[in-house]
Design a protein around this motif. Structure first.
Motif, short mmCIF file in Angstrom:
data_model
loop_
_atom_site.label_atom_id
_atom_site.label_comp_id
_atom_site.label_asym_id
_atom_site.label_seq_id
_atom_site.Cartn_x
_atom_site.Cartn_y
_atom_site.Cartn_z
N PRO A 95 0.84 -1.20 0.00
CA PRO A 95 0.00 0.00 0.00
C PRO A 95 0.88 1.25 0.00
CG PRO A 95 -0.44 -1.39 1.93
CD PRO A 95 0.63 -2.04 1.14
N ASP A 96 0.27 2.34 -0.39
CA ASP A 96 1.03 3.60 -0.47
C ASP A 96 1.73 3.89 0.85
OD1 ASP A 96 0.35 4.06 -3.08
OD2 ASP A 96 -1.43 5.23 -2.57
N VAL A 97 3.04 3.96 0.76
CA VAL A 97 3.87 4.31 1.91
C VAL A 97 4.80 5.41 1.43
CG1 VAL A 97 5.62 3.49 3.54
CG2 VAL A 97 3.78 1.96 2.85
N SER A 98 4.85 6.50 2.16
CA SER A 98 5.72 7.60 1.77
C SER A 98 7.13 7.36 2.30
CB SER A 98 5.18 8.92 2.32
OG SER A 98 5.36 8.96 3.72
N LEU A 99 8.08 8.09 1.74
CA LEU A 99 9.46 7.99 2.22
C LEU A 99 9.56 8.48 3.66
CD1 LEU A 99 11.54 9.06 -0.91
CD2 LEU A 99 11.00 6.76 -0.09
N ASP A 100 8.73 9.47 4.02
CA ASP A 100 8.71 9.94 5.41
C ASP A 100 8.26 8.83 6.35
OD1 ASP A 100 9.64 12.49 4.82
OD2 ASP A 100 7.63 13.35 4.63
N GLU A 101 7.25 8.05 5.92
CA GLU A 101 6.79 6.94 6.74
C GLU A 101 7.87 5.86 6.85
OE1 GLU A 101 2.11 6.30 6.29
OE2 GLU A 101 3.13 6.62 4.36
N LEU A 102 8.60 5.63 5.77
CA LEU A 102 9.68 4.63 5.83
C LEU A 102 10.75 5.06 6.82
CD1 LEU A 102 10.22 3.52 2.14
CD2 LEU A 102 9.27 2.19 4.03
N LYS A 103 10.95 6.34 6.95
CA LYS A 103 11.94 6.84 7.90
C LYS A 103 11.43 6.73 9.33
CE LYS A 103 14.50 11.00 9.14
NZ LYS A 103 14.72 12.41 8.80
N ALA A 104 10.16 7.06 9.53
CA ALA A 104 9.63 7.20 10.89
C ALA A 104 8.93 5.97 11.45
CB ALA A 104 8.66 8.39 10.93
#
Length: 187
Positions: A95-104
């Motif tokens: 599902p849509d995961v942003s790069l910010d979410e991958l970091k946090a």
């Protein structure tokens, strides 16, 4: 040695022996903790990846510290490069995961990193040492090293890996992998 110093040494010895008695042989796990066990277990099961390898890579990459971003831009616990992360997100159909979410977000990062390890495992026919090298240097470089005869892809020949950073990385991951396998029955 002064009496006070002797008392301190005896107290430390007593505490050490007591800890061994109460904790058994697993006292070494204090030095080799594994955090995010549930996430590692869940995603390792989903993607049929060795959870000890996931834990060892996280230990080497970030020592389980969340929210990390390297000088080169690698993100999160498993230090995924943005381009690799974008490609992996498409390939894994997550599902849509942003790069910010991958970091946090530890779970999102562990899931994508574990998926990527699973993909690398298929690319290198289960050769764990080559997978570790590819996680660090990229699969194209590792394939080229093996094809050109620079490195045979084996653990016994890690000293032949052309990049010092990757050579050291592989050695560290293997070290932690072996420690975790020895200390923990499962993750």
């Amino acid at each position: 040695m002064s009496w006070l110093r002797k008392k301190r040494v005896l107290l430390l010895l007593f505490i050490g022996f007591t800890a061994v008695l109460f904790l058994g042989t697993n006292w070494m796990s204090w030095f080799y903790p594994i955090h995010f066990k549930e996430e590692i277990r869940e995603h390792s099961t989903t993607y049929e990846t060795d959870p000890f390898l996931v834990a060892a890579i996280i230990r080497v990459e970030t020592n389980f510290k969340t929210g990390q971003e390297s000088k080169k831009g690698a993100l999160g616990l498993m230090q995924l490069m943005p381009d690799t992360a974008k490609w992996a997100l498409e390939q894994a159909k997550l599902p849509d995961v942003s790069l910010d979410e991958l970091k946090a977000e530890p779970s999102a990062n562990i899931e994508l990193g574990t998926w990527y390890l699973s993909w690398l495992d298929r690319q290198f026919a289960g050769n764990r040492t080559a997978v570790i090298a590819a996680y660090n240097a990229g699969p194209g470089k590792v394939t080229s090293w093996i094809k050109d005869g620079d490195w045979d892809g084996t653990e016994s020949a890690v000293k032949d890996i052309p990049f010092g950073e990757t050579r050291h990385y592989v050695q560290r991951v293997i070290y932690y992998y072996n420690q975790y396998r020895e200390l923990y029955n499962e993750i």
